[in-house]
Design an enzyme around this catalytic site. Structure first.
Site, PDB file in Angstrom:
ATOM      1  N   CYS A   2       0.853  -1.202   0.000  1.00 31.09           N
ATOM      2  CA  CYS A   2       0.000   0.000   0.000  1.00 31.09           C
ATOM      3  C   CYS A   2       0.885   1.247   0.000  1.00 31.09           C
ATOM      4  O   CYS A   2       2.085   1.170   0.130  1.00 31.09           O
ATOM      5  CB  CYS A   2      -0.870   0.022   1.250  1.00 31.09           C
ATOM      6  N   ARG A  27       1.497   1.437  -6.003  1.00 34.46           N
ATOM      7  CA  ARG A  27       1.737   0.488  -4.901  1.00 34.46           C
ATOM      8  C   ARG A  27       0.461  -0.262  -4.531  1.00 34.46           C
ATOM      9  O   ARG A  27       0.489  -1.215  -3.762  1.00 34.46           O
ATOM     10  CB  ARG A  27       2.272   1.232  -3.678  1.00 34.46           C
ATOM     11  N   TRP A  73      -3.713  -1.939  -1.336  1.00 37.15           N
ATOM     12  CA  TRP A  73      -3.723  -3.193  -2.098  1.00 37.15           C
ATOM     13  C   TRP A  73      -4.109  -4.251  -1.083  1.00 37.15           C
ATOM     14  O   TRP A  73      -3.316  -4.597  -0.193  1.00 37.15           O
ATOM     15  CB  TRP A  73      -2.345  -3.484  -2.697  1.00 37.15           C
ATOM     16  N   ASN A  97       0.995   0.101   6.005  1.00 38.32           N
ATOM     17  CA  ASN A  97       1.460  -0.698   4.856  1.00 38.32           C
ATOM     18  C   ASN A  97       2.217  -1.880   5.431  1.00 38.32           C
ATOM     19  O   ASN A  97       3.147  -1.716   6.207  1.00 38.32           O
ATOM     20  CB  ASN A  97       2.371   0.132   3.952  1.00 38.32           C
ATOM     21  N   GLY A  98       1.790  -3.098   5.039  1.00 39.65           N
ATOM     22  CA  GLY A  98       2.468  -4.303   5.538  1.00 39.65           C
ATOM     23  C   GLY A  98       1.435  -5.336   5.957  1.00 39.65           C
ATOM     24  O   GLY A  98       0.255  -5.236   5.637  1.00 39.65           O
ATOM     25  N   GLU A 463      10.180 -14.059 -19.645  1.00 38.93           N
ATOM     26  CA  GLU A 463       9.927 -12.632 -19.383  1.00 38.93           C
ATOM     27  C   GLU A 463       8.930 -12.083 -20.392  1.00 38.93           C
ATOM     28  O   GLU A 463       7.999 -11.360 -20.032  1.00 38.93           O
ATOM     29  CB  GLU A 463      11.228 -11.842 -19.428  1.00 38.93           C
ATOM     30  N   LYS A 467       5.325 -10.372 -19.388  1.00 39.87           N
ATOM     31  CA  LYS A 467       4.949  -9.007 -19.807  1.00 39.87           C
ATOM     32  C   LYS A 467       3.569  -9.010 -20.464  1.00 39.87           C
ATOM     33  O   LYS A 467       2.734  -8.166 -20.205  1.00 39.87           O
ATOM     34  CB  LYS A 467       5.989  -8.446 -20.789  1.00 39.87           C
ATOM     35  N   GLU A 470       0.765  -9.882 -17.814  1.00 33.61           N
ATOM     36  CA  GLU A 470       0.434  -8.891 -16.772  1.00 33.61           C
ATOM     37  C   GLU A 470      -0.079  -7.582 -17.363  1.00 33.61           C
ATOM     38  O   GLU A 470      -0.747  -6.825 -16.657  1.00 33.61           O
ATOM     39  CB  GLU A 470       1.607  -8.656 -15.834  1.00 33.61           C
ATOM     40  N   HIS A 486       6.743 -33.206 -26.421  1.00 32.30           N
ATOM     41  CA  HIS A 486       6.428 -34.059 -25.262  1.00 32.30           C
ATOM     42  C   HIS A 486       5.074 -33.712 -24.661  1.00 32.30           C
ATOM     43  O   HIS A 486       4.825 -34.000 -23.495  1.00 32.30           O
ATOM     44  CB  HIS A 486       7.553 -33.929 -24.226  1.00 32.30           C
ATOM     45  N   LYS A 583       3.143  -2.788  -7.553  1.00 33.93           N
ATOM     46  CA  LYS A 583       4.508  -2.626  -8.054  1.00 33.93           C
ATOM     47  C   LYS A 583       5.514  -3.400  -7.206  1.00 33.93           C
ATOM     48  O   LYS A 583       6.442  -3.978  -7.724  1.00 33.93           O
ATOM     49  CB  LYS A 583       4.902  -1.136  -8.066  1.00 33.93           C
TER      50      LYS A 583
HETATM   51  C1  AGP Z   1       7.310  -7.597 -13.189  1.00 35.94           C
HETATM   52  O1  AGP Z   1       6.801  -6.936 -14.344  1.00 35.94           O
HETATM   53  C2  AGP Z   1       6.253  -7.784 -12.159  1.00 35.94           C
HETATM   54  N1  AGP Z   1       5.651  -6.544 -11.809  1.00 35.94           N
HETATM   55  C3  AGP Z   1       6.710  -8.598 -10.965  1.00 35.94           C
HETATM   56  O2  AGP Z   1       6.894  -9.924 -11.401  1.00 35.94           O
HETATM   57  C4  AGP Z   1       8.036  -8.164 -10.284  1.00 35.94           C
HETATM   58  O3  AGP Z   1       9.126  -8.427 -11.145  1.00 35.94           O
HETATM   59  C5  AGP Z   1       8.219  -9.003  -8.998  1.00 35.94           C
HETATM   60  O4  AGP Z   1       7.144  -8.715  -8.131  1.00 35.94           O
HETATM   61  C6  AGP Z   1       9.542  -8.738  -8.288  1.00 35.94           C
HETATM   62  O5  AGP Z   1       9.588  -7.397  -7.853  1.00 35.94           O
HETATM   63  P1  AGP Z   1      11.015  -6.815  -7.345  1.00 35.94           P
HETATM   64  O6  AGP Z   1      11.940  -6.865  -8.524  1.00 35.94           O
HETATM   65  O7  AGP Z   1      10.712  -5.432  -6.887  1.00 35.94           O
HETATM   66  O8  AGP Z   1      11.494  -7.700  -6.235  1.00 35.94           O
END
Ligand code: AGP
Length: 588
Positions: A2, A27, A73, A97-98, A463, A467, A470, A486, A583
């Site tokens: 958050c 966040r 969040w 936050n936490g 990766e 992308k 998400e 397979h 994020k």
């Molecule tokens: C990446 O596009 C994602 N938002 C997510 O997988 C991110 O890479 C992951 O949460 C790790 O975050 P960090 O690099 O801040 O540890």
């Protein structure tokens, strides 16, 4: 995860709090709220949905000069109005936050004492416990100190007490919290972008420290309740780092910063083909473990192939949420590398602490300066990507890949390889200048897409597919190209989009064979490669510059990022704030 913003000073509080929260929406953004002091009483306004919904419920010009705000969040309790922060119990109002891991036992204890709860959140136990402790002790700092030592888990807190409406109290454990000073007042915030429009001077609270701010001053106490001085830091960067600067989305802006990010990261560690002292001298490690989450894990996957190929050191790569709960085989000759853009990812931070407890050497590869992971590792190597706002990481991924390639050179003891990095920034700029819309049009109206590749190209498939997942919510899946026959090739049907990545000479023809297998079954193949071939096993081709394997992934990832961006745009997705995501995941 958050976002928290608080303000107390001579200026109106609500415009500053709302402005700060908007910079922290990355966040978390499923609900928001603010508590502020008006006519000597606390007023709380909360809304489900984005900060814009909260803003519509407020009169920003309200005559108030003290307040705390929160963008959420959800972790415990659905994202609705009643579960959103701030939470008030008795005389205490809190934003958090936490995660409070022992909230159930605390809640049971407080209910037995006759205290009522109104929400499903873990957070509500904090004001309730503060108020309970306040009944025995009227010194607010002592009450906060006692209360936070009863909490298990992570927290960054903004606190207001009804008996001291001139002050905001702040404290943290593992979740980030900064304090900033502007000439007419003070801010608390989860992250620097929230306050950049007002000041770039800030200080970091350390775990269990308690700050008291009011219009004229700031006092910080350590956990022994001694007053302490904190070093004032200056944020390197301007508010435009947190602004769109003319781009339609942060994701696109940040991708277009990648040539600069590559240069800044490279130049921070290398001068005239020699490493600077910023690249530490490392002992000869017998093996390396790389631990991370999400895209950072895929950077580790790339690094595994590079380090094993060029430095002949065996590398284990594992996601942090698995690594921390499994039996691991490391010795004093193992280096454990934690990769994290935010430096606050809970699983990655926990894994780091676990390894440190066992006396193993740790290295952090992070973007956010002074983040928890950056501060706790033995070696800390910063990438120079600057603030990354879009939830989907792009420039930080490229910067991490660059830094891991440099680390590979360091471990290989062959500085000649540094010459391979020359001109890569120009290659990046050329790739950024291209149009990827036509490739996106072949993908956007499908709900499935497949990525295939071998070795380091498979890591890039992982990766690229993340992308796409998400940002556009397409079910994008990666397969090792050799694995298709397979079982997974059963998923291929007429016109299925398949993105095939093929950049390594050593296995080029093997991958071409696999591509022909899917093409023969009707796939619509986008071929991403660094060597042209006149053949009909693909529908479209993206030819990237042929460079040494050690720097090739830096280039290959760019088309994958821009294709994902264009597809998400065609599907009208919320590109910078995809649904359900945040994020930095500071919860497990
Ligand atoms: C990446 O596009 C994602 N938002 C997510 O997988 C991110 O890479 C992951 O949460 C790790 O975050 P960090 O690099 O801040 O540890």
């Amino acid at each position: 995860m958050c976002g928290i913003v608080g303000y107390v000073g001579k200026e109106k509080a609500l415009p500053r709090i709302l402005s700060g929260l908007k910079f922290l929406e990355y966040r978390g953004y499923d609900s928001a709220g603010v508590a502020y002091v008006k006519e000597n009483k606390i007023k709380i306004v909360k809304e489900a949905g984005r900060i814009s919904a909260l803003e519509a419920s407020l009169n920003k010009e309200e005559n108030t000069y003290l307040g705390i705000g929160h963008t959420r969040w959800a972790t415990h309790g659905v994202p609705n109005k009643i579960n959103s922060h701030p939470h008030k119990s008795g005389k205490f109002t809190v934003v958090h936050n936490g995660i409070i891991e022992n909230y159930m036992e605390l809640k049971d204890m407080l209910i037995e004492k006759g205290i009522e709860f109104k929400t499903d959140t873990d957070t509500e136990v904090i004001p309730a416990l503060l108020n309970y402790n306040y009944e025995q002790e009227k010194d607010i700092i002592k009450v906060i100190n006692k209360t936070i030592k009863m909490l298990k888990g992570s927290f960054a807190l903004g606190i207001i007490c009804d008996d001291d409406l001139d002050s905001i109290y702040a404290t943290r454990y593992d979740s980030p919290l900064i304090i900033a000073h502007q000439k007419n007042g003070y801010f608390i915030a989860s992250d620097v972008p929230a306050i950049l429009n007002y000041t770039n001077k800030y200080l970091l609270l350390d775990n269990l420290e308690i700050a008291k701010i009011n219009v004229n001053n700031l006092i910080v106490f350590n956990s022994n309740l001694q007053k302490i001085n904190k070093e004032e830091l200056t944020f390197v960067g301007t508010s435009d780092d947190a602004m769109l600067n003319g781009y339609e989305h942060y994701m696109l802006k940040e991708i277009h910063e990648e040539a600069k990010v590559f240069k800044d990261t490279f130049n921070y560690y290398v001068l005239e083909n020699q490493f600077k002292e910023t690249m530490p001298n490392l002992k000869d490690y017998h093996d390396i473990h790389i631990v991370a989450c999400g895209s950072a894990y895929y950077v580790g996957y790339i690094a595994k192939y590079l380090i094993e190929k060029y430095a002949s050191i065996p590398v284990l790569v594992e996601v942090a949420s698995e690594y921390r709960y499994k039996k691991n085989f490391y010795t004093k000759d193992t280096l454990v590398i934690i990769i994290s853009q935010s430096g606050e990812t809970a699983d990655s931070l926990a894994a780091l602490r676990q390894v440190k407890e066992d006396g193993i050497d740790t290295m952090a590869i992070v973007n956010v300066v002074e983040s928890s992971i950056a501060r706790e590792a033995k070696y800390t190597l910063y990438v120079k990507a600057g603030p990354e706002i879009a939830v989907a990481t792009t420039k930080a991924f490229l910067a991490q890949t660059t830094l891991l390639a440099l680390l590979t050179v360091k471990l290989s003891k062959n500085n000649e390889l540094l010459k391979e990095f020359k001109g890569i920034d120009k290659n990046i700029e050329e790739l950024l200048s291209r149009d990827y819309l036509k490739y996106a049009k072949e993908i956007y109206n499908h709900n499935d897409a497949f990525f295939i590749g071998r070795n380091i190209d498979y890591a890039l498939c992982l990766e690229g597919s993340l992308k796409l997942k998400e940002t556009s919510y397409i079910n994008a899946v990666s397969f090792q190209a050799g694995e298709l026959k397979h079982g997974t090739i059963s998923l291929i049907s007429e016109n299925t989009p398949v993105i095939a990545i093929n950049t390594l000479d050593s296995i080029r023809n093997k991958t071409i064979s696999n591509i022909k297998e899917v093409k023969a079954r009707g796939a619509n193949v986008l071929y991403i490669t660094n060597e042209n071939v006149r053949d009909n096993f693909y529908n479209n081709i993206i030819l990237i510059p042929k460079v040494a394997d050690i720097v090739s992934p830096i280039l290959t990832v760019i088309p994958l990022q821009l294709i994902a961006y264009e597809v998400a745009k065609l599907r009208n997705c919320d590109i910078d704030k995809p649904r359900n995501l945040a994020k930095s995941v500071t919860v497990e």
